[in-house]
Design a protein around this motif. Structure first.
Motif, PDB file in Angstrom:
ATOM      1  N   CYS A  21      -8.398   4.371  -1.489  1.00 28.02           N
ATOM      2  CA  CYS A  21      -8.820   3.130  -0.843  1.00 28.02           C
ATOM      3  C   CYS A  21     -10.296   3.235  -0.519  1.00 28.02           C
ATOM      4  O   CYS A  21     -10.682   3.877   0.463  1.00 28.02           O
ATOM      5  CB  CYS A  21      -8.011   2.884   0.432  1.00 28.02           C
ATOM      6  SG  CYS A  21      -6.247   2.681   0.096  1.00 28.02           S
TER       7      CYS A  21
ATOM      8  N   VAL B 169      -4.460  -7.164   9.834  1.00 25.77           N
ATOM      9  CA  VAL B 169      -3.071  -6.684   9.919  1.00 25.77           C
ATOM     10  C   VAL B 169      -2.129  -7.863   9.698  1.00 25.77           C
ATOM     11  O   VAL B 169      -2.452  -9.008  10.028  1.00 25.77           O
ATOM     12  CB  VAL B 169      -2.765  -6.040  11.299  1.00 25.77           C
ATOM     13  CG1 VAL B 169      -3.447  -4.693  11.432  1.00 25.77           C
ATOM     14  CG2 VAL B 169      -3.171  -6.974  12.439  1.00 25.77           C
TER      15      VAL B 169
ATOM     16  N   VAL C  80      -3.446  -4.783   5.712  1.00 27.48           N
ATOM     17  CA  VAL C  80      -2.505  -3.696   5.993  1.00 27.48           C
ATOM     18  C   VAL C  80      -1.318  -4.302   6.733  1.00 27.48           C
ATOM     19  O   VAL C  80      -1.446  -5.341   7.389  1.00 27.48           O
ATOM     20  CB  VAL C  80      -3.147  -2.590   6.866  1.00 27.48           C
ATOM     21  CG1 VAL C  80      -4.153  -1.787   6.056  1.00 27.48           C
ATOM     22  CG2 VAL C  80      -3.814  -3.187   8.108  1.00 27.48           C
ATOM     23  N   ASN C  81      -0.160  -3.670   6.605  1.00 33.29           N
ATOM     24  CA  ASN C  81       1.020  -4.241   7.251  1.00 33.29           C
ATOM     25  C   ASN C  81       0.913  -4.205   8.767  1.00 33.29           C
ATOM     26  O   ASN C  81       1.375  -5.114   9.442  1.00 33.29           O
ATOM     27  CB  ASN C  81       2.285  -3.520   6.788  1.00 33.29           C
ATOM     28  CG  ASN C  81       2.627  -3.934   5.365  1.00 33.29           C
ATOM     29  OD1 ASN C  81       2.454  -5.096   4.998  1.00 33.29           O
ATOM     30  ND2 ASN C  81       3.089  -2.987   4.563  1.00 33.29           N
ATOM     31  N   ASN C  82       0.276  -3.159   9.284  1.00 31.11           N
ATOM     32  CA  ASN C  82       0.145  -3.031  10.739  1.00 31.11           C
ATOM     33  C   ASN C  82      -0.880  -1.943  11.035  1.00 31.11           C
ATOM     34  O   ASN C  82      -1.403  -1.305  10.107  1.00 31.11           O
ATOM     35  CB  ASN C  82       1.497  -2.710  11.377  1.00 31.11           C
ATOM     36  CG  ASN C  82       2.188  -1.552  10.642  1.00 31.11           C
ATOM     37  OD1 ASN C  82       1.548  -0.525  10.389  1.00 31.11           O
ATOM     38  ND2 ASN C  82       3.447  -1.739  10.275  1.00 31.11           N
TER      39      ASN C  82
ATOM     40  N   ALA D  69      -0.518   0.977  12.329  1.00 32.02           N
ATOM     41  CA  ALA D  69      -0.082   2.326  11.945  1.00 32.02           C
ATOM     42  C   ALA D  69      -0.430   2.611  10.482  1.00 32.02           C
ATOM     43  O   ALA D  69      -0.927   3.698  10.152  1.00 32.02           O
ATOM     44  CB  ALA D  69       1.424   2.472  12.179  1.00 32.02           C
ATOM     45  N   GLU D  70      -0.218   1.615   9.626  1.00 33.95           N
ATOM     46  CA  GLU D  70      -0.528   1.826   8.213  1.00 33.95           C
ATOM     47  C   GLU D  70      -2.032   2.001   8.017  1.00 33.95           C
ATOM     48  O   GLU D  70      -2.478   2.869   7.251  1.00 33.95           O
ATOM     49  CB  GLU D  70      -0.013   0.656   7.370  1.00 33.95           C
ATOM     50  CG  GLU D  70      -0.169   0.916   5.877  1.00 33.95           C
ATOM     51  CD  GLU D  70       0.212  -0.278   5.005  1.00 33.95           C
ATOM     52  OE1 GLU D  70       1.154  -0.148   4.215  1.00 33.95           O
ATOM     53  OE2 GLU D  70      -0.438  -1.343   5.121  1.00 33.95           O
TER      54      GLU D  70
ATOM     55  N   ASP E  47      -2.944   5.504   9.114  1.00 34.24           N
ATOM     56  CA  ASP E  47      -2.492   6.469   8.092  1.00 34.24           C
ATOM     57  C   ASP E  47      -3.536   6.616   6.992  1.00 34.24           C
ATOM     58  O   ASP E  47      -3.946   7.734   6.643  1.00 34.24           O
ATOM     59  CB  ASP E  47      -1.212   5.949   7.406  1.00 34.24           C
ATOM     60  CG  ASP E  47       0.038   6.319   8.183  1.00 34.24           C
ATOM     61  OD1 ASP E  47      -0.062   7.155   9.109  1.00 34.24           O
ATOM     62  OD2 ASP E  47       1.103   5.741   7.876  1.00 34.24           O
ATOM     63  N   ILE E  48      -3.950   5.479   6.447  1.00 36.15           N
ATOM     64  CA  ILE E  48      -4.866   5.508   5.299  1.00 36.15           C
ATOM     65  C   ILE E  48      -6.231   6.051   5.705  1.00 36.15           C
ATOM     66  O   ILE E  48      -6.813   6.901   5.026  1.00 36.15           O
ATOM     67  CB  ILE E  48      -4.996   4.097   4.687  1.00 36.15           C
ATOM     68  CG1 ILE E  48      -3.618   3.626   4.174  1.00 36.15           C
ATOM     69  CG2 ILE E  48      -6.019   4.094   3.540  1.00 36.15           C
ATOM     70  CD1 ILE E  48      -3.576   2.170   3.743  1.00 36.15           C
TER      71      ILE E  48
END
Lengths: 267, 267
Positions: A4, A232, A253-255, A257-258, A261-262
């Motif tokens: 990414c 988000v 991003v979905n949320n 947290a995602e 993570d990335i």
């Protein structure tokens, strides 16, 4: 691991709060799954973190108390909010406000002279957006030789646990139209406000990422300051945001947290 | 006698009501000096007369009852108002409205199907402009695939005996902004509405004069339809109107009585 490009060379994160950390509501709101853990992981990673909110229904102290009760490890200094910025502006310019704001925000203006008002400060007044209060603010403005309207944000609407609510921007437009004036916005997406949040974050724009649920206030505002910005798919996000005619996030991003993570995978 | 070019070749008058015939107010309002006599003189002269109002706080029947109690010799057929025009539009297009209007206007919509709404009709709801009611109208609109907002007028504000009040246009702007839609205006200055008033007056535009206190809705609207238009210095008139960047009346008059004096002298 997915590559990414947008996640490279990051040193600090600006986070919107409502719709990213939690969904607000009269019941105090509910955390968005994984967000409290994501905040802990950001801090543990050494990334800098600043919350940048247009929240004007509470003092920063009470806002932080609420976030902590929801499980977020946040201090007052980590929150950039419109009311303290508005107080600085009022003092700089010798303005004495009439306040049309939420009762719980009033203490933020304790040090400001409010006698004989020469401007109106509009916040998300919620239940204080009554017919009588709007007429009162309007009459004060229309009676000024040069009406000064200061709006704490210009959001269209936000999501609470019991549904969508009109935000301060809608009421700002009503008063702008009635008085034929343009409001001065203190809050996202105003550049000056986002730059002050960035200064508090303490990293240059090109090393910062804004993460928010509002395509205009969060994503558009941050990009105009040279930051990267993620939207988000939580909070007030709607699928139609992905066809916005003017603003395109660096990524969806979905949320939170995602996103975290990335970003942490790319450190 | 002063020669007034604008007063020649007149066969009919369109009159705005609030601020021209009377100043409205919770107490029922007070007639503007000389206006009841002026209406009588218009009728005695053989000139045609039609009232063209954006009033949406009462049915036409009750509105006329109030005018008669204030001494004005007016019948229901002599009043063009937004609500009946909106009812025609709703029926033509198969629209089922959610109403955000004054309680006293609701009977105008008695014949209209209001189940499972597919549009919002906004009037000068006054005390019904509550936070809860505005949020309800907003949620209905934002939930529609293609939001349809019909606004009964787009006035900025009006004067009542106890002071200036925000008019429907301000609330229209709030909902337009929140939902990113443009309202369809039924009422002055919408051309279609003024043309229907002119049809009810029964004279061609070039033989009609509009007399009103609103520089945009009355004067600007009538001029766009090819009528002449006077601004009275009563009602919501403000001296700054005389420097309006876009609209210039054919003449200013102190009040309706003065306008009628001059027009009758030129018959």
């Amino acid at each position: 691991m997915a590559t990414c490009g947008w996640a490279r060379a990051v040193r600090g994160l600006l986070l919107d709060v409502s719709g990213v950390l939690y969904d607000s509501g009269a019941d105090g709101g509910v955390p968005i799954a994984g967000s409290a853990e994501a905040v802990r992981r950001i801090k543990a990673s050494g990334l800098k973190l600043q919350l940048c909110t247009n929240e004007t229904q509470a003092t920063r102290e009470n806002f932080v108390r609420k976030l902590r009760a929801l499980g977020f490890d946040i201090s007052v200094a980590e929150v950039t909010a419109p009311a303290p910025a508005a107080c600085r502006l009022l003092k700089e310019r010798g303005l004495r406000p009439h306040l049309l704001v939420h009762d719980d925000l009033v203490p933020e203006f304790a040090e400001v002279d409010k006698t004989n008002p020469n401007c109106v400060v509009l916040g998300d007044a919620a239940e204080n957006f009554t017919y009588a209060n709007l007429n009162e603010a309007f009459r004060l403005l229309i009676g000024m030789e040069k009406p000064v309207l200061i709006s704490l944000g210009k959001g269209r609407y936000y999501k609470e646990t019991d549904g969508l609510k009109l935000d301060v921007g809608a009421y700002m437009k009503a008063l702008e139209y009635a008085c034929d004036v343009q409001a001065e916005v203190v809050g996202k997406p105003a550049k000056k406000f986002l730059e002050s949040a960035l200064a508090e974050l303490g990293v240059p724009a090109e090393q910062a990422i804004m993460i928010g649920d509002d395509i205009v206030s969060d994503v558009g505002g941050a990009q105009q300051c040279g930051m990267r910005a993620l939207q988000v798919r939580t909070g007030k996000y709607r699928p139609s945001d992905e066809n916005h005619p003017e603003v395109k996030p660096d990524a969806y991003v979905n949320n939170l947290a995602e996103a975290v993570d990335i970003i942490l995978q790319h450190l």
